[in-house]
Motif scaffolding. Structure first.
Motif, PDB file in Angstrom:
ATOM      1  N   GLU A 162     -29.666  21.456  14.661  1.00  0.00           N
ATOM      2  CA  GLU A 162     -30.099  22.634  15.408  1.00  0.00           C
ATOM      3  C   GLU A 162     -29.904  22.426  16.906  1.00  0.00           C
ATOM      4  N   THR A 163     -30.147  21.212  17.380  1.00  0.00           N
ATOM      5  CA  THR A 163     -29.996  20.956  18.818  1.00  0.00           C
ATOM      6  C   THR A 163     -28.534  21.010  19.260  1.00  0.00           C
ATOM      7  N   ALA A 164     -27.622  20.571  18.405  1.00  0.00           N
ATOM      8  CA  ALA A 164     -26.190  20.607  18.747  1.00  0.00           C
ATOM      9  C   ALA A 164     -25.513  21.876  18.235  1.00  0.00           C
ATOM     10  N   THR A 165     -26.245  22.686  17.466  1.00  0.00           N
ATOM     11  CA  THR A 165     -25.681  23.839  16.756  1.00  0.00           C
ATOM     12  C   THR A 165     -24.342  23.481  16.112  1.00  0.00           C
TER      13      THR A 165
ATOM     14  N   LYS B 158     -16.584  18.406  23.346  1.00  0.00           N
ATOM     15  CA  LYS B 158     -16.888  19.434  24.358  1.00  0.00           C
ATOM     16  C   LYS B 158     -17.784  20.511  23.771  1.00  0.00           C
ATOM     17  N   ASN B 159     -17.475  20.955  22.550  1.00  0.00           N
ATOM     18  CA  ASN B 159     -18.250  22.016  21.898  1.00  0.00           C
ATOM     19  C   ASN B 159     -19.258  21.479  20.887  1.00  0.00           C
TER      20      ASN B 159
ATOM     21  N   ASN C 116     -17.300  31.475  11.448  1.00  0.00           N
ATOM     22  CA  ASN C 116     -17.333  30.972  12.820  1.00  0.00           C
ATOM     23  C   ASN C 116     -18.265  31.833  13.646  1.00  0.00           C
ATOM     24  N   ASN C 117     -19.031  31.173  14.510  1.00  0.00           N
ATOM     25  CA  ASN C 117     -19.875  31.873  15.463  1.00  0.00           C
ATOM     26  C   ASN C 117     -19.429  31.445  16.851  1.00  0.00           C
ATOM     27  N   HIS C 118     -18.804  32.377  17.583  1.00  0.00           N
ATOM     28  CA  HIS C 118     -18.282  32.073  18.922  1.00  0.00           C
ATOM     29  C   HIS C 118     -19.389  31.911  19.963  1.00  0.00           C
ATOM     30  N   VAL C 119     -20.571  32.441  19.672  1.00  0.00           N
ATOM     31  CA  VAL C 119     -21.679  32.339  20.629  1.00  0.00           C
ATOM     32  C   VAL C 119     -22.238  30.916  20.643  1.00  0.00           C
ATOM     33  N   VAL C 120     -22.504  30.364  19.453  1.00  0.00           N
ATOM     34  CA  VAL C 120     -23.065  29.012  19.383  1.00  0.00           C
ATOM     35  C   VAL C 120     -21.989  27.957  19.161  1.00  0.00           C
ATOM     36  N   LEU C 121     -20.727  28.378  19.070  1.00  0.00           N
ATOM     37  CA  LEU C 121     -19.575  27.482  18.894  1.00  0.00           C
ATOM     38  C   LEU C 121     -19.725  26.592  17.670  1.00  0.00           C
ATOM     39  N   ASP C 122     -19.902  27.239  16.506  1.00  0.00           N
ATOM     40  CA  ASP C 122     -20.078  26.505  15.254  1.00  0.00           C
ATOM     41  C   ASP C 122     -19.147  27.053  14.190  1.00  0.00           C
ATOM     42  N   ASN C 123     -18.516  26.139  13.449  1.00  0.00           N
ATOM     43  CA  ASN C 123     -17.755  26.485  12.253  1.00  0.00           C
ATOM     44  C   ASN C 123     -18.590  26.083  11.055  1.00  0.00           C
ATOM     45  N   PHE C 124     -18.670  26.985  10.080  1.00  0.00           N
ATOM     46  CA  PHE C 124     -19.484  26.769   8.886  1.00  0.00           C
ATOM     47  C   PHE C 124     -18.603  26.996   7.665  1.00  0.00           C
ATOM     48  N   PHE C 125     -18.732  26.116   6.669  1.00  0.00           N
ATOM     49  CA  PHE C 125     -17.916  26.185   5.459  1.00  0.00           C
ATOM     50  C   PHE C 125     -18.834  26.183   4.248  1.00  0.00           C
TER      51      PHE C 125
ATOM     52  N   GLY D 176     -24.846  36.322  12.754  1.00  0.00           N
ATOM     53  CA  GLY D 176     -23.765  36.702  13.657  1.00  0.00           C
ATOM     54  C   GLY D 176     -22.457  35.940  13.495  1.00  0.00           C
ATOM     55  N   TYR D 177     -22.251  35.292  12.360  1.00  0.00           N
ATOM     56  CA  TYR D 177     -20.990  34.588  12.116  1.00  0.00           C
ATOM     57  C   TYR D 177     -19.919  35.581  11.667  1.00  0.00           C
ATOM     58  N   ASN D 178     -18.670  35.223  11.886  1.00  0.00           N
ATOM     59  CA  ASN D 178     -17.533  36.001  11.408  1.00  0.00           C
ATOM     60  C   ASN D 178     -16.956  35.323  10.178  1.00  0.00           C
ATOM     61  N   ASP D 179     -16.698  36.117   9.144  1.00  0.00           N
ATOM     62  CA  ASP D 179     -16.091  35.603   7.910  1.00  0.00           C
ATOM     63  C   ASP D 179     -14.583  35.543   8.133  1.00  0.00           C
ATOM     64  N   LEU D 180     -14.024  34.340   8.150  1.00  0.00           N
ATOM     65  CA  LEU D 180     -12.601  34.162   8.393  1.00  0.00           C
ATOM     66  C   LEU D 180     -11.816  33.908   7.104  1.00  0.00           C
ATOM     67  N   GLY D 181     -12.473  34.066   5.965  1.00  0.00           N
ATOM     68  CA  GLY D 181     -11.793  33.959   4.678  1.00  0.00           C
ATOM     69  C   GLY D 181     -11.747  32.558   4.124  1.00  0.00           C
ATOM     70  N   ALA D 182     -11.082  32.439   2.989  1.00  0.00           N
ATOM     71  CA  ALA D 182     -10.964  31.157   2.290  1.00  0.00           C
ATOM     72  C   ALA D 182      -9.903  30.290   2.947  1.00  0.00           C
ATOM     73  N   ILE D 183     -10.244  29.022   3.179  1.00  0.00           N
ATOM     74  CA  ILE D 183      -9.274  28.085   3.748  1.00  0.00           C
ATOM     75  C   ILE D 183      -8.619  27.233   2.673  1.00  0.00           C
ATOM     76  N   ALA D 184      -9.270  27.177   1.477  1.00  0.00           N
ATOM     77  CA  ALA D 184      -8.775  26.343   0.395  1.00  0.00           C
ATOM     78  C   ALA D 184      -9.622  26.653  -0.831  1.00  0.00           C
TER      79      ALA D 184
END
Length: 182
Positions: free
Chosen positions: A48-51, A99-100, A145-154, A169-177
């Protein structure tokens, strides 16, 4: 004569109908095909601290994250280990941005190269192997992906996809695999 033929046909139909096995009306669970390759858990943790969500197949590495303010979130999926590749499998690359404070997964070598060329991420190697297409009972590994907190979630859990999009507030970017389900 016509009546005798009709009666014979009706009798044959009833005999077949009564001899057929009864169906229960309830759906039976489908069997999941197995490609025969060993899999390992893709562990997930959150800080949570590093999001930041982190993913690893290495329990010792996960223990290190857990001592550094990450909370274990269980198994995200099952993937082929980094040292065992199935003929149709592709590498699941893991990248990290200090950095992020973000961990990123991709099964696309071009996406990996473009992301690395921007200078914000470094390669963390290959987490394991996944399928580029739905094979052997695999399920989609969704990227959000959430561009506000700079997190990728799978995740492989469609309910999590909906929750992260609708509530966080995440964006669904579809299936990667495609991976083995949790």
């Amino acid at each position: 004569m016509k009546l005798a033929v009709a009666a014979t046909a009706l009798a044959a139909f009833l005999t077949q109908a009564l001899a057929a096995p009864a169906t229960s009306g309830t759906l039976q669970p489908a069997t999941v095909p197995n490609c025969g390759y060993p899999t390992v858990p893709l562990l997930r943790a959150w800080s949570e601290t590093a999001t930041d969500h982190v993913y690893t197949t290495n329990a010792t590495e996960m223990d290190t994250f857990l001592t550094n303010n990450y909370t274990a979130q269980g198994i995200a999926a099952y993937i082929l280990p980094a040292d065992t590749q199935a003929p149709t499998a592709v590498p699941l690359f893991r990248l990290y941005s200090s950095k992020n404070t973000d961990h990123y997964l991709t099964a696309n070598a071009t996406d990996r190269d473009v992301t690395l060329s921007r200078g914000n991420y470094v390669s963390d190697g290959i987490a394991g192997y996944v399928y580029p297409d739905q094979d052997c009972g695999t399920v989609p590994l969704w990227r959000l992906n959430n561009h506000v907190v700079l997190d990728n979630f799978f995740t492989t859990d469609q309910a999590e996809v909906y929750d992260f999009v609708d509530q966080l507030g995440y964006n669904d970017l579809g299936a990667i695999a495609y991976v083995n389900p949790q």
